[in-house]
Design an enzyme around this catalytic site. Structure first.
Site, PDB file in Angstrom:
ATOM      1  N   GLU A   1      -4.727  37.117  19.637  1.00 44.84           N
ATOM      2  CA  GLU A   1      -3.563  38.000  19.689  1.00 44.84           C
ATOM      3  C   GLU A   1      -2.506  37.418  20.625  1.00 44.84           C
ATOM      4  OE1 GLU A   1      -4.670  42.329  18.714  1.00 44.84           O
ATOM      5  OE2 GLU A   1      -5.207  42.008  20.794  1.00 44.84           O
TER       6      GLU A   1
ATOM      7  N   ASN B   1      -7.464  49.871  16.618  1.00 47.99           N
ATOM      8  CA  ASN B   1      -7.423  50.106  18.072  1.00 47.99           C
ATOM      9  C   ASN B   1      -6.351  51.165  18.345  1.00 47.99           C
ATOM     10  OD1 ASN B   1      -7.293  49.997  20.841  1.00 47.99           O
ATOM     11  ND2 ASN B   1      -6.298  47.989  20.922  1.00 47.99           N
TER      12      ASN B   1
ATOM     13  N   GLY C   1       2.555  44.931  19.481  1.00 51.71           N
ATOM     14  CA  GLY C   1       3.394  46.128  19.599  1.00 51.71           C
ATOM     15  C   GLY C   1       4.881  45.868  19.476  1.00 51.71           C
TER      16      GLY C   1
ATOM     17  N   LYS D   1      -5.786  52.653  21.106  1.00 56.04           N
ATOM     18  CA  LYS D   1      -5.305  52.614  22.499  1.00 56.04           C
ATOM     19  C   LYS D   1      -5.336  54.022  23.089  1.00 56.04           C
ATOM     20  CE  LYS D   1      -2.724  48.568  21.160  1.00 56.04           C
ATOM     21  NZ  LYS D   1      -1.623  47.665  21.349  1.00 56.04           N
TER      22      LYS D   1
ATOM     23  N   SER E   1       1.118  43.056  15.675  1.00 58.74           N
ATOM     24  CA  SER E   1       2.070  43.541  14.666  1.00 58.74           C
ATOM     25  C   SER E   1       1.598  43.322  13.227  1.00 58.74           C
ATOM     26  CB  SER E   1       3.455  42.919  14.892  1.00 58.74           C
ATOM     27  OG  SER E   1       3.951  43.316  16.158  1.00 58.74           O
TER      28      SER E   1
ATOM     29  N   GLU F   1      -3.423  44.007  27.109  1.00 55.84           N
ATOM     30  CA  GLU F   1      -2.951  45.123  27.949  1.00 55.84           C
ATOM     31  C   GLU F   1      -3.842  45.289  29.177  1.00 55.84           C
ATOM     32  OE1 GLU F   1      -2.738  47.941  24.753  1.00 55.84           O
ATOM     33  OE2 GLU F   1      -1.026  46.840  23.964  1.00 55.84           O
TER      34      GLU F   1
ATOM     35  N   HIS G   1      -8.512  42.620  26.257  1.00 55.21           N
ATOM     36  CA  HIS G   1      -7.258  42.892  25.532  1.00 55.21           C
ATOM     37  C   HIS G   1      -6.088  42.561  26.454  1.00 55.21           C
ATOM     38  CE1 HIS G   1      -3.971  45.027  23.632  1.00 55.21           C
ATOM     39  NE2 HIS G   1      -4.678  44.992  22.517  1.00 55.21           N
TER      40      HIS G   1
HETATM   41  P1  PGA Z   1      -0.240  46.130  17.361  1.00 52.32           P
HETATM   42  O1  PGA Z   1      -1.395  46.023  18.444  1.00 52.32           O
HETATM   43  O2  PGA Z   1      -0.881  46.062  16.005  1.00 52.32           O
HETATM   44  O3  PGA Z   1       0.399  47.462  17.630  1.00 52.32           O
HETATM   45  O4  PGA Z   1       0.682  44.991  17.588  1.00 52.32           O
HETATM   46  C1  PGA Z   1      -2.436  45.107  18.292  1.00 52.32           C
HETATM   47  C2  PGA Z   1      -3.371  45.161  19.447  1.00 52.32           C
HETATM   48  O5  PGA Z   1      -2.949  45.521  20.546  1.00 52.32           O
HETATM   49  O6  PGA Z   1      -4.545  44.869  19.317  1.00 52.32           O
END
Ligand code: PGA
Length: 263
Positions: free
Chosen positions: A175, A13, A181, A15, A220, A105, A103
């Site tokens: 998640e 992903n 992140g 983003k 992460s 976000e 997601h």
């Molecule tokens: P990350 O993001 O691996 O940077 O923690 C995962 C995600 O947002 O799906």
């Protein structure tokens, strides 16, 4: 050993990051080092504006043909006056097979609630786009011991409107919001405990779903920790953000998925 019906899966992903040049370089290096795609499904979710060009790059290079495309977000309608939105049908038309829905976000920054997420999942299915449904608790909810309660609430609104035929193809990405992140993942044993809970939850709808639905972990995941998740019996792969931007790291995660989950 995973049942063969649940093919391991790693999702990149990106983003709102990267550029067309970066994507081209990434795909070129991926093609040179492609892992055994009979044993692993790889889904690439670039920013939407690049999907059409990415599809063309994939078609031009045979080594990339097995790479699947996913869209990071779609709307809950297929057409209409919804400025700035992209419909699942449009995503399907330009070559996507999968779509991320819900997601964290989107839920947090764009205020998407469970009802909207459920409508988006339904619209995705109507367009023949397989949803990758993201669920997860905040740090506060975890501290208060509400993780399972939150996950059940997020799933229920979606599941109650889907038939078995659709549900058996859904991909769930667990998640924890606070792990995304931040560089601090949830411990693999705790991820396993949640995924076991999610499988039992699926069984409430139909016992078979427990064995059919792929449940990924995201938050992460990196080159040096992916193995620990893949070694868990109930984790079928990873949804990878930051670590998917570097091709070498992403390939390490993919190789670990192939070697560990197909043992
Ligand atoms: P990350 O993001 O691996 O940077 O923690 C995962 C995600 O947002 O799906």
């Amino acid at each position: 050993m995973k049942p063969l019906i649940r093919k391991p899966c790693v999702v990149a992903n990106w983003k709102m990051q990267g550029s067309f040049e970066k994507i081209e370089t990434f795909l070129k290096q991926l093609a040179h080092n492609m892992v055994d795609v009979n044993q692993l499904e790889i889904i690439f979710c670039p920013p939407s504006v690049y999907i059409d060009s990415v599809k063309k790059l994939i078609l031009k290079n045979k080594a990339l043909h097995p790479l699947k495309l996913g869209i990071q977000n779609t709307y809950c309608e297929q057409t209409g006056a919804f400025t700035g939105e992209i419909s699942p049908l449009m995503a399907k038309e330009i070559g996507c097979d999968y779509g991320l829905v819900g997601h964290s976000e989107r839920r947090t920054l764009f205020h998407e609630d469970d009802t909207l997420v459920a409508r988006k999942v339904l619209a995705a299915y109507h367009a023949n786009l397989v949803p990758i449904l993201c669920v997860g608790e905040t740090a506060k909810e975890r501290d208060e011991g509400k993780t399972f309660e939150v996950l059940s609430r997020q799933l229920e609104v979606v599941f109650q409107q889907l038939s078995f035929e659709w549900l058996q193809t859904i991909i769930i990405a667990y998640e924890p919001v606070w792990a995304i992140g931040t560089g601090v993942p949830l411990a693999s044993e705790s991820v396993e405990a949640v995924n076991v809970y999610l499988r039992d939850y699926l069984a409430r709808y139909d016992e078979k779903l427990k064995h059919l639905v792929r449940i990924l972990y995201g938050g992460s995941v990196k080159g040096d920790n992916a193995k620990s998740f893949f070694a868990m019996g109930n984790v079928d792969g990873a949804l990878v953000g930051n670590a998917s931007l570097q091709v070498e790291t992403f390939l390490t995660i993919c190789r670990d998925a192939v070697s560990i989950m197909n043992q």
